[in-house]
Scaffold this active site. Sequence first.
Site, short mmCIF file in Angstrom:
data_model
loop_
_atom_site.label_atom_id
_atom_site.label_comp_id
_atom_site.label_asym_id
_atom_site.label_seq_id
_atom_site.Cartn_x
_atom_site.Cartn_y
_atom_site.Cartn_z
N LYS A 168 -2.94 -3.41 7.10
CA LYS A 168 -3.58 -4.57 6.44
C LYS A 168 -4.95 -4.85 7.02
CE LYS A 168 0.99 -6.58 5.56
NZ LYS A 168 1.94 -7.65 5.92
N VAL A 184 5.92 -3.55 11.54
CA VAL A 184 7.35 -3.44 11.80
C VAL A 184 7.78 -2.03 12.19
CG1 VAL A 184 7.96 -5.39 10.32
CG2 VAL A 184 7.91 -3.08 9.35
N SER A 202 2.28 -2.79 8.73
CA SER A 202 1.35 -3.90 8.46
C SER A 202 0.04 -3.82 9.23
CB SER A 202 2.03 -5.24 8.75
OG SER A 202 2.96 -5.55 7.75
N TYR A 252 2.26 -12.97 12.49
CA TYR A 252 3.06 -13.81 11.59
C TYR A 252 3.37 -15.16 12.22
CZ TYR A 252 3.55 -9.10 9.74
OH TYR A 252 3.30 -7.84 9.29
N TYR A 312 0.35 -0.43 -2.32
CA TYR A 312 0.65 -1.17 -1.08
C TYR A 312 1.68 -0.43 -0.22
CZ TYR A 312 2.54 -4.91 1.89
OH TYR A 312 2.98 -5.65 2.95
#
Length: 312
Positions: free
Chosen positions: A71, A261, A68, A243, A195
Site C-alpha cells: 500500500k 499480514v 499491505s 492499523y 488489489y
Amino acid sequence: MGPDRLSIQAFLDDLEASFRQASQRGEVASYIPELATVDPGYFGISVCLPDGSVLSAGDTQKPFSIQSISKVFSLAIALGREGDRLWKRVGREPSNFAFNSVVELEMEQGRPRNPFVNAGAIVTTDAILSGRTPKETLAELLLFVRAACGDDEVYINQRVAEAENRTGHRNYALAHFLKSCSNLNSPCDRVLGTYFHQCAIEMSCQQLAAAGRFLAGFHPDFDMIGEPHVRSINALMMTAGHYDGSGEFAYSVGIPAKSGVGGGILAVVPRRASIAVWSPGLNRYGNSHLGTLALEKLSRFTGWSLFEVARV
C-alpha cells in the site's frame, strides 16, 4: 552520533540469535491459505544505511508476501498522479477499528479513514487503475518497486493472489459498499483483482530495506515521487501504518513504518536508515509480533526514535 556500522551489525547478530530461541512468536495469518502454511520460525532483519551498505541478520534473502506493505508503493504512485485530489476520496486519520472493518466505512459514509486500511487501499488502487488495464497498472507498480529497490527480481506470487481472491469476501463487501457510495470508479472485480495481485508481491528483507530508501531520503533517484509526497507518506506510516495498533507502535518504536499480514514491516528513519524485518507470526493487531519487538529494541539501541530527546 549514534552507533557505528560494526556496532549495529553486532546488535543485529545478537538480536537474531536471541529471537531464534523465542517461544512466543505470534500466529500466522490463517485466513489466507497460502500464508497459513508459512513456517513461523523465520526471522530476518536488514538495515540499509545512507552510504549504500546493507546490514543483515537471519533470513534476509528469502522472499515473502509483503501484503499491505504494498500500500505504501501504490499510495506513492497515486500521490504522484493525483496529488492532493486523492484526499477527497480517502482520509488521513488513524483508525480505531480493525484494518478490514465494514462498520467504520459505513460510519464514515464511504470515505475510508486512511489509505492503509483495506477500504482506503482499495480506493487508492482504483485511483491508479483509472484509464489503465489491470495488467498495465500492475506492470507500472512492479516497475516502481523494482526501481525503488534497484532489483528487477521482484515478482507477484500468482498462487497467493488467487487464494486472496477466493477468500476475500470482506474485501468484496468493502468494495461494493464503496461503489454504492460512488467512491469507486472501476468495476469491483477489476479493482479487487488488481488489489489482490498488488498484495501478493514477494520481496526479501534486503530488497524491501533497499526499496524504502526513497522514503528515508537517500535513494539514488531522490525525486522518485517528490519530497512533499514523501513527507505525507511518512506521516501516515507513523499514525496509521499499524492499523488500530499504530499508537502502541509509535509509543514503543517511534519511527514511521508499515506492516503486512505476511509478517513483514518496512520502517524508515529519515536520512538515517531504511529497515525491513520479517517474522510471520502476528500479534492481535495483525502486525508481526517479533518484528515489532525487534524494531523497538533497535530503536532504543540506536536512539533512532523520532521522539528521542538528545542529552545535553
